[in-house]
Design a protein around this motif. Sequence first.
Motif, PDB file in Angstrom:
ATOM      1  N   MET A  90      11.128  11.439  -0.241  1.00 12.42           N
ATOM      2  CA  MET A  90      10.429  11.243  -1.510  1.00 12.42           C
ATOM      3  C   MET A  90      11.428  11.349  -2.653  1.00 12.42           C
ATOM      4  O   MET A  90      12.219  12.290  -2.709  1.00 12.42           O
ATOM      5  CB  MET A  90       9.360  12.315  -1.696  1.00 12.42           C
ATOM      6  N   VAL A 101       2.912   2.716  -5.966  1.00 10.51           N
ATOM      7  CA  VAL A 101       3.029   3.004  -4.535  1.00 10.51           C
ATOM      8  C   VAL A 101       1.626   3.065  -3.947  1.00 10.51           C
ATOM      9  O   VAL A 101       0.624   3.124  -4.652  1.00 10.51           O
ATOM     10  CB  VAL A 101       3.773   4.333  -4.269  1.00 10.51           C
ATOM     11  N   THR A 136       1.284   6.904   0.305  1.00  8.02           N
ATOM     12  CA  THR A 136       2.534   7.453  -0.231  1.00  8.02           C
ATOM     13  C   THR A 136       2.248   8.562  -1.235  1.00  8.02           C
ATOM     14  O   THR A 136       2.924   9.597  -1.244  1.00  8.02           O
ATOM     15  CB  THR A 136       3.362   6.342  -0.900  1.00  8.02           C
ATOM     16  N   ASN A 141       1.375  11.660   0.568  1.00  8.33           N
ATOM     17  CA  ASN A 141       2.581  12.307   1.089  1.00  8.33           C
ATOM     18  C   ASN A 141       3.339  13.041  -0.020  1.00  8.33           C
ATOM     19  O   ASN A 141       3.848  14.152   0.187  1.00  8.33           O
ATOM     20  CB  ASN A 141       3.504  11.267   1.736  1.00  8.33           C
ATOM     21  N   ASP A 142       3.409  12.407  -1.187  1.00 11.53           N
ATOM     22  CA  ASP A 142       4.080  13.048  -2.321  1.00 11.53           C
ATOM     23  C   ASP A 142       3.343  14.317  -2.743  1.00 11.53           C
ATOM     24  O   ASP A 142       3.970  15.340  -3.055  1.00 11.53           O
ATOM     25  CB  ASP A 142       4.151  12.085  -3.513  1.00 11.53           C
TER      26      ASP A 142
END
Length: 351
Positions: free
Chosen positions: A1, A37, A41, A44-45
């Motif tokens: 990331m 994004v 994503t 996940n961030d």
Amino acid sequence: MSTDRRLDVLRAIVSDYVATREPVGSRSLVERHNLGVSPATIRNDMAALEDAGYIAQPHTSAGRIPTDTGYRLFVDHLASIKPLTAPERRAIESFLEQSVDLDDAVNRTVRLLAQLTHQVAVVQYPSLRRSALRHVELVPLGGERLLVVMITDSGRVEQRMVAAPATPGPSPVLDEVTVADLRARLNVAAAGLRMPTLRAALTRVAHQVEPSLVPVVDAVADVISETLMEEVEDRIVMAGTANLARSGVDFAQTISPVLEAIEEQVVIMRLLAEMAADGSDDDLQVAVRIGAETKHEGLAETSVVASPYGGETSSDALAFLGVLGPTRMDYPGAMAAVRAVARYLSHVVNS
């Protein structure tokens, strides 16, 4: 990331949470922000931000809220403090320039800050010990007594009475002409000076007058020096406590510890002084303490945004002002308002 994207996600979470008071989920981030994004994503961030301690999950829902550490990262990475709009700046300038004296300026400032930020506003009165002597007035009271009126560059006015000490020689004649001459000499020598240079300048005046007036000049010099050096109790003025009550939902338990802490003015004054020491001496900077950084248990769920005023740098500032509120605060807006009001109040006090 990527670090940049992580900061963008954190900024979006802070922005949404401050605006809505609701935990922020990945879906709302996708809908409200153009992060470029996929939702996967972003999830996940958010997981990485949570692992790093920047956001937390308050309930079993998918939403996240910023932690104190997250707010700190957000504040530290503000590219710049957004300027107030031209109408806001004109309104501040006009409102403060209508002040008739120091008390009025301080009271106007604290009300204005509370209105601009919707937080508790705090303004510290200028410290007498940091002030320079702007003007000294001598008023004969009859006999060998004088009323000494001291006006400082911060607008404070102090009055003291002095009596010429008894001496073996002839008594001084304190008529209007003599007093006017003393007044002029003292102002020429000492106006604009701070301690300790002020005391030396006042002492030199004693060498310029006839011997019978030397004890009078010494007595006046003593009372001026003692007044500007004495440990005057610092005072602060607060406004907007009702704003804190309206933010009650932002506190985990109750706002009672916060209210008790701000009632202890010494706690707030110590905190403002510590925050002033955080800043650089290059200019008057805005300092921010978040949550546990306040180092006071009662303020553990609050943030404070503060700035010195009345000087060119933090070290020569006359006093401090700021706002206090829940950690869920509009930091860019609060920092902009505090900085702008501090600058305008500095102009009013110094002029």
